[in-house]
Design a protein around this motif. Structure first.
Motif, mmCIF file in Angstrom:
data_model
loop_
_atom_site.group_PDB
_atom_site.id
_atom_site.type_symbol
_atom_site.label_atom_id
_atom_site.label_comp_id
_atom_site.label_asym_id
_atom_site.label_seq_id
_atom_site.Cartn_x
_atom_site.Cartn_y
_atom_site.Cartn_z
ATOM 1 N N GLU A 122 0.826 -1.211 0.000
ATOM 2 C CA GLU A 122 0.000 0.000 0.000
ATOM 3 C C GLU A 122 0.856 1.256 0.000
ATOM 4 O OE1 GLU A 122 -3.561 0.721 1.698
ATOM 5 O OE2 GLU A 122 -4.100 -1.341 2.200
ATOM 6 N N LEU A 123 2.031 1.142 0.626
ATOM 7 C CA LEU A 123 2.906 2.303 0.742
ATOM 8 C C LEU A 123 3.704 2.562 -0.527
ATOM 9 C CD1 LEU A 123 4.535 1.857 4.261
ATOM 10 C CD2 LEU A 123 3.287 3.856 3.522
ATOM 11 N N ILE A 124 4.193 1.478 -1.106
ATOM 12 C CA ILE A 124 5.154 1.621 -2.199
ATOM 13 C C ILE A 124 4.610 0.922 -3.442
ATOM 14 C CG2 ILE A 124 7.495 1.038 -2.957
ATOM 15 C CD1 ILE A 124 8.022 1.012 0.220
ATOM 16 N N ALA A 125 4.371 1.699 -4.467
ATOM 17 C CA ALA A 125 3.743 1.145 -5.665
ATOM 18 C C ALA A 125 4.689 0.187 -6.392
ATOM 19 C CB ALA A 125 3.323 2.279 -6.591
ATOM 20 N N ASN A 126 5.944 0.589 -6.486
ATOM 21 C CA ASN A 126 6.901 -0.198 -7.266
ATOM 22 C C ASN A 126 7.650 -1.168 -6.356
ATOM 23 O OD1 ASN A 126 8.849 -1.198 -8.883
ATOM 24 N ND2 ASN A 126 9.721 0.786 -9.463
ATOM 25 N N TYR A 127 7.225 -2.443 -6.326
ATOM 26 C CA TYR A 127 7.778 -3.390 -5.362
ATOM 27 C C TYR A 127 9.222 -3.752 -5.684
ATOM 28 C CZ TYR A 127 7.438 -6.870 -1.725
ATOM 29 O OH TYR A 127 7.614 -7.566 -0.562
ATOM 30 N N SER A 128 9.657 -3.519 -6.926
ATOM 31 C CA SER A 128 11.032 -3.905 -7.285
ATOM 32 C C SER A 128 12.061 -3.087 -6.491
ATOM 33 C CB SER A 128 11.257 -3.740 -8.782
ATOM 34 O OG SER A 128 11.197 -2.357 -9.101
ATOM 35 N N LEU A 129 11.625 -1.931 -5.997
ATOM 36 C CA LEU A 129 12.531 -1.118 -5.168
ATOM 37 C C LEU A 129 12.931 -1.883 -3.914
ATOM 38 C CD1 LEU A 129 10.684 2.306 -5.444
ATOM 39 C CD2 LEU A 129 12.715 1.559 -6.688
ATOM 40 N N ILE A 130 11.970 -2.648 -3.400
ATOM 41 C CA ILE A 130 12.242 -3.450 -2.207
ATOM 42 C C ILE A 130 13.282 -4.523 -2.554
ATOM 43 C CG2 ILE A 130 11.204 -4.937 -0.458
ATOM 44 C CD1 ILE A 130 10.107 -2.143 -0.363
ATOM 45 N N ASP A 131 13.091 -5.156 -3.708
ATOM 46 C CA ASP A 131 14.045 -6.185 -4.122
ATOM 47 C C ASP A 131 15.458 -5.610 -4.198
ATOM 48 O OD1 ASP A 131 12.086 -8.067 -4.268
ATOM 49 O OD2 ASP A 131 11.606 -7.650 -6.374
ATOM 50 N N GLU A 132 15.542 -4.378 -4.678
ATOM 51 C CA GLU A 132 16.866 -3.736 -4.764
ATOM 52 C C GLU A 132 17.502 -3.624 -3.368
ATOM 53 O OE1 GLU A 132 16.822 -0.007 -6.905
ATOM 54 O OE2 GLU A 132 18.799 0.523 -6.103
ATOM 55 N N ALA A 133 16.688 -3.175 -2.428
ATOM 56 C CA ALA A 133 17.214 -3.013 -1.065
ATOM 57 C C ALA A 133 17.571 -4.359 -0.450
ATOM 58 C CB ALA A 133 16.195 -2.284 -0.198
ATOM 59 N N ILE A 134 16.826 -5.402 -0.811
ATOM 60 C CA ILE A 134 17.146 -6.730 -0.295
ATOM 61 C C ILE A 134 18.482 -7.197 -0.881
ATOM 62 C CG2 ILE A 134 16.439 -9.156 -0.299
ATOM 63 C CD1 ILE A 134 13.553 -8.205 -0.182
ATOM 64 N N GLU A 135 18.673 -6.937 -2.168
ATOM 65 C CA GLU A 135 19.918 -7.330 -2.823
ATOM 66 C C GLU A 135 21.127 -6.652 -2.181
ATOM 67 O OE1 GLU A 135 20.286 -6.951 -7.224
ATOM 68 O OE2 GLU A 135 18.369 -8.039 -7.076
ATOM 69 N N PHE A 136 20.962 -5.411 -1.780
ATOM 70 C CA PHE A 136 22.056 -4.678 -1.153
ATOM 71 C C PHE A 136 22.254 -5.061 0.310
ATOM 72 C CE2 PHE A 136 24.204 -1.449 -3.612
ATOM 73 C CZ PHE A 136 23.509 -1.500 -4.807
ATOM 74 N N GLY A 137 21.482 -6.005 0.767
ATOM 75 C CA GLY A 137 21.672 -6.497 2.141
ATOM 76 C C GLY A 137 21.172 -5.529 3.190
ATOM 77 N N ILE A 138 20.213 -4.680 2.849
ATOM 78 C CA ILE A 138 19.664 -3.772 3.857
ATOM 79 C C ILE A 138 18.376 -4.354 4.429
ATOM 80 C CG2 ILE A 138 18.694 -1.472 4.269
ATOM 81 C CD1 ILE A 138 20.576 -0.426 2.136
ATOM 82 N N LEU A 139 17.516 -4.818 3.535
ATOM 83 C CA LEU A 139 16.252 -5.400 3.987
ATOM 84 C C LEU A 139 16.311 -6.915 3.866
ATOM 85 C CD1 LEU A 139 13.608 -3.032 2.352
ATOM 86 C CD2 LEU A 139 14.507 -2.965 4.690
ATOM 87 N N LYS A 140 15.382 -7.551 4.594
ATOM 88 C CA LYS A 140 15.238 -9.001 4.488
ATOM 89 C C LYS A 140 13.771 -9.311 4.259
ATOM 90 C CE LYS A 140 17.394 -12.102 7.248
ATOM 91 N NZ LYS A 140 17.960 -12.586 8.528
#
Lengths: 865, 90
Positions: free
Chosen positions: A258-276
């Motif tokens: 609901e917050l973030i329309a483009n979910y691929s941004l999350i994948d980017e942050a996961i790849e950089f080891g910030i999010l899980k």
């Protein structure tokens, strides 16, 4: 992935799990600073089970006011059980905890993990203690993690941990990586010049992050690390991460969508080891990173992001699942309307789930905007604060809030509220030992209610009135008020007031030797248990036990206290349990079981929130034991408890402390100094018509030689002693299982019985009493006075018991375990047990060492014998 | 924490050898005391080794006795004390 320097902790966890699986469960408390690798360790450990064992994982979150039972919601989600329905339906918490217990036992073994309990709400800490106290009956390993640098000594978690059974609690404190390991790591990464160890102190999170971020060479802080990492993200992904950073703990994927329309941004942050990412959640790889990002946001950005979240949460259908989070974001966004509207609802929910401290905090959040509240709203908040503070033992705060509420009522007429505040305040004041003022308030409440239509409030006020008279031992009037309450309660069909009134009536009847009293109390108990009136049930146990104690029916008292404490323990009812434990301590004292008595007394005194009224009995017990042992500090405790008891005006407690003081002065051979005070109290005690209270005080006046006439109402053993019939008295006391009192009676007899009394006093450890009786024997010309106490425990600082010493001796003679077993008529397994005890106490490892130890240390001693 | 002098009587004399064993015994006592939050500061032992005056820091006299029980040590008398330094007045 292998963990560095964590092998011994993993081995320990595995061993404990094996024990939990095969023998009985354990609680493991894993502590250490942020970033030390608590979660990593536990994940590593649980991953090794690869689906073979059920793992239940719950997390406490860092909300402004923590969500009540947050980890239980997590766990219940995995169990897929009825627990969530129960949590939502508002059924009493003990039933919810019982359901959880059953669910856990359904499939065993289990590993339960509760993370970050330094943030836990009160109710979660209760859950922890609930499970902890039953862990030995489960095949479950309960792992909790917490940051030990964030909890001070008065932190509720410390108290909760100290309440867990120490036999089944293991503590693991994680240490930083060693300098050597950090050096090797740095070398492997080609970074040996950076002095990584000095920068990081061996904190694994910092070490890993620094090694992964080549450009950072300056002293490392989390903030710098985070900034450098964020800089490498695309600007959109960075915004997304910032948005998520205002959500403490784990964020649901639907919320993120609901917050973030483009979910691929999350994948980017996961790849950089910030999010899980987990099945349903997105969260930061480390909470420290989240906090660092959140703190780096500008004020205006923080408000915008929190408002965005608040809007989404407020749109949800099941809004009551999010109260604590709504308040959190409303506070951070500075949204007053939301706080005023939802904080009271969050408070009610927290209270219902037993998180009373959190409820207070929510109420206070709303009260901060008091200039924008209506009088009625302020009144509700203040009443809420008063109620919750009282439940958590914060008596002063409760009184303050109620008095504040009364002030408001001057400008706002609501007789119902006013009456109810007066009534409740009168109870609170009684707990604060201000019972005169309390009674005045209660009378005001009754006057107000009597002018209104008949209500349960009036019935309850009548019952409180009955209680007040009962405590002051004016039983006939108490029964009258009780019957008035009972009649009205039955008319209104109000079970709760009915059990309350029955309880008061039952007590008064029992105290006036009316047979039907115990039946009334048992009836009250029965209804309370059936209707889940937990507090009324524990109150019935308290009263049944303490009246039997007063009447020296020790076995009956013991029975009710043991059952009552079990019940309180099972249902996790704190109120009255302390009162019960204090009286139980007194019961054990009378039984002559001093050590048990001390343990119970200390259990009560250890509780920081124990109201002063509940400390009288345990302090009194300690004072008596100190006086009899000739230990220091008795008089100080006596004076302390005396002040409290008189302030409270409860006859039972007054008699206890006055009798203790009299005995202390008698033991010091200066009872004369106390007789004036004693006589004036005796005069008051006489009016109670309570034979045991009268007997106890009359006895000391008689001891002082000042008793002018034998009172009409007096219990039998004291009467016999005063009449000089020490022999019959001692037999009666013996029949009542009161060895100290029995010995006192014997000490008033002839030479042989005095000697017998010394034997008993010595067995009890009453060295002051022994000294005094011996002095009296000398004064009356008796020649053969027993010498000092026979030492039963031989001075033996190695700490071996007699049996262990015997086993050691046989070991040193070269006997095998089965030979020793035959010799001592015990099983070989028991021999084995003794030998390992001996080895560990003496810190030796072989039979040869044992033999040489025995030769050099014990042979001389034993041969002297 | 309050300080106490604990008097103990050893009828057969207090036998702690000046050896690694003796050290182990003493450290064992120290370890056992920990459970009750009791600290054995030091002791004075009479010449014939039948009486000792032990200085203890402990929360309560009950804790001193519990620790003594754990260590199989006798307790004759417990007195709460404060330090008086004679040179303080000079």
């Amino acid at each position: 992935m292998t963990l560095l320097e964590r092998d011994k902790f993993l081995t320990e966890l595995n061993e404990l799990f094996n024990k939990s699986r095969t023998e009985n469960g354990y609680v493991v408390a894993i502590s250490g600073e942020a970033g030390i690798g608590k979660t990593t360790l536990v994940e590593h450990f649980t991953n090794s089970f690869n689906g073979h064992t059920r793992i239940l994982w719950g997390t406490c979150d860092d909300l402004f006011t923590p969500r009540p039972l947050a980890p239980l919601y997590d766990i219940a989600g995995v169990l897929n059980s009825q627990i969530i329905d129960q949590l939502d339906s508002g059924i009493p918490r003990p039933s919810i905890f019982s359901t959880l217990l059953k669910e856990i036992q359904l499939i065993e073994p289990n590993i339960i993990v509760i993370e970050d309990v330094h943030w836990a709400d009160e109710s979660t800490l209760d859950l922890l203690q609930f499970l902890g106290r039953r862990i030995n009956k489960l095949k479950t390993l309960l792992i909790i993690t917490y940051r030990d640098d964030e909890i001070k000594s008065d932190h509720p978690l410390k108290i909760a941990l100290s309440n867990l059974p120490s036999n089944y609690l293991k503590r693991i404190k994680l240490t930083p990586l060693s300098e050597n390991t950090v050096k090797t790591l740095a070398k492997n990464y080609g970074r040996e010049n950076g002095n990584l160890y000095a920068k990081t102190g061996g904190n694994p999170l910092l070490v890993t992050e620094l090694l992964m971020n080549e450009e950072i060479e300056t002293p490392a802080t989390i903030k710098e690390l985070v900034t450098s990492k964020l800089n490498r993200l695309s600007s959109e992904a960075r915004l997304a991460v910032e948005l998520i950073s205002v959500i403490p703990g784990k964020a649901e994927k639907w919320l993120i969508q609901e917050l973030i329309a483009n979910y691929s941004l999350i994948d980017e942050a996961i790849e950089f080891g910030i999010l899980k990412s987990e099945v349903d959640f997105i969260f930061f790889k480390h909470e420290l990173t989240r906090i660092a990002i959140e703190e780096s946001l500008s004020e205006s950005k923080r408000i915008i992001l929190n408002s965005q979240l608040l809007d989404i949460l407020l749109r949800q259908n099941n809004i009551d699942h999010f109260f604590a989070r709504i308040i959190h974001h409303a506070i951070k966004a500075g949204n007053r309307e939301a706080i005023i509207k939802y904080a009271p609802r969050a408070a009610k929910q927290a209270s219902q789930l037993g998180a009373h401290n959190q409820a207070v905090k929510h109420y206070i959040s709303a009260l901060e905007f008091s200039d924008q509240l209506t009088l009625e709203e302020r009144l509700t908040l203040l009443e809420g604060i008063s109620f919750e503070c009282f439940l958590t033992g914060q008596v002063q705060e409760a009184i303050k809030a109620s008095e504040e509420a009364l002030k408001i009522l001057k400008n706002y007429t609501s007789p119902e509220s006013e009456g109810e505040i007066y009534r409740r305040l009168s109870r609170i004041l009684w707990y604060d030992c201000q019972d005169v003022k309390g009674e005045e308030y209660l009378d005001r409440a009754i006057k107000i209610f009597e002018n209104l239509p008949l209500s349960r409030n009036l019935a309850m006020a009548y019952s409180n009135k009955s209680q007040t008279y009962a405590i002051r031992e004016e039983y006939d009037i108490a029964i009258e008020w009780g019957n008035k309450a009972l009649e009205l309660a039955r008319k209104l069909n109000d079970k709760e007031v009915e059990v309350h009134a029955l309880n008061n009536i039952g007590c008064c009847k029992m105290l006036t030797e009316n047979e039907s009293g115990e039946q009334d109390l048992l009836k009250s108990l029965e209804i309370s248990i059936e209707k889940d009136f937990f507090e009324h049930a524990t109150r019935a146990y308290v009263n049944l036990g303490s009246i039997h104690l007063q009447q020296r029916n020790l076995f009956a008292a013991d029975k009710y206290f043991a059952r009552g404490l079990d019940y309180g323990n099972e249902k996790d009812i704190y109120v009255f349990s302390l009162c019960m434990a204090g009286h139980y301590a007194k019961t054990k004292l009378q039984f002559g079981l001093w050590e048990e008595s001390i343990d119970l007394a200390n259990y009560v005194l250890k509780q920081k929130s124990a109201p002063p009224g509940n400390t009288v009995m345990p302090l009194n017990v300690l004072a008596v034991i100190r006086a009899r042992r000739n230990d220091p500090g008795a008089l100080k405790l006596i004076n302390e408890t005396m002040a409290l008891a008189f302030k409270m005006g409860e006859m039972e407690k007054i008699v206890s402390v006055v009798s203790a003081k009299a005995e202390y002065f008698w033991l010091q051979n200066k009872l004369d100094d106390f007789t004036d005070e004693l006589s004036s109290i005796y005069f008051k005690v006489l009016r109670t018509n309570n034979p045991w209270a009268i007997g106890e005080i009359a006895y000391w006046i008689w001891k002082a030689g000042r008793l002018q006439e034998i009172p009409e109402i007096i219990s039998k053993p004291y009467l016999l002693q005063i009449q000089g019939k020490w022999k019959e008295a001692s037999e009666l006391w013996n029949g009542l299982h009161c060895p100290y009192e029995q010995a006192l009676a014997l000490s008033e007899g002839d030479e042989a019985s005095m000697k017998k009394s010394i034997e008993i006093f010595e067995r009890l450890g009453a060295s002051a009493t022994v000294q005094l009786i011996k002095q009296k024997m000398r004064e009356s010309g008796i020649k053969s006075i027993p010498k000092g106490p026979r030492q039963t425990t031989k001075a033996n600082p190695s700490g071996l018991t007699k049996r262990e010493l015997e086993v050691l001796k046989l070991v040193s003679h070269g006997l095998s375990n089965s030979d020793i077993a035959r010799e001592l008529f015990i099983s070989p397994k028991t021999v084995d047990h003794h030998i390992s005890a001996v080895f560990s106490k003496l810190n030796i490892h072989s039979r040869i060492e044992a033999a040489s130890y025995f030769q050099s240390n014990f042979v001389t001693q034993l041969s002297q014998k | 924490m309050p300080r106490y002098v604990v008097e103990r009587i050893f009828k057969d004399g207090l036998l702690i050898p000046m050896s690694p064993e003796g050290q182990r015994i003493c450290l064992g006592v120290v370890d056992n005391n920990l459970e009750d939050n009791v600290t054995w500061v030091h002791s004075y032992v009479s010449d014939d080794k039948t009486k000792s005056f032990c200085i203890y820091d402990a929360p309560t006299p009950e804790a001193v006795r519990k620790a003594a029980g754990r260590n199989n040590l006798p307790v004759e008398k417990i007195t709460e004390v404060n330090v008086l330094d004679p040179y303080f007045y000079i």
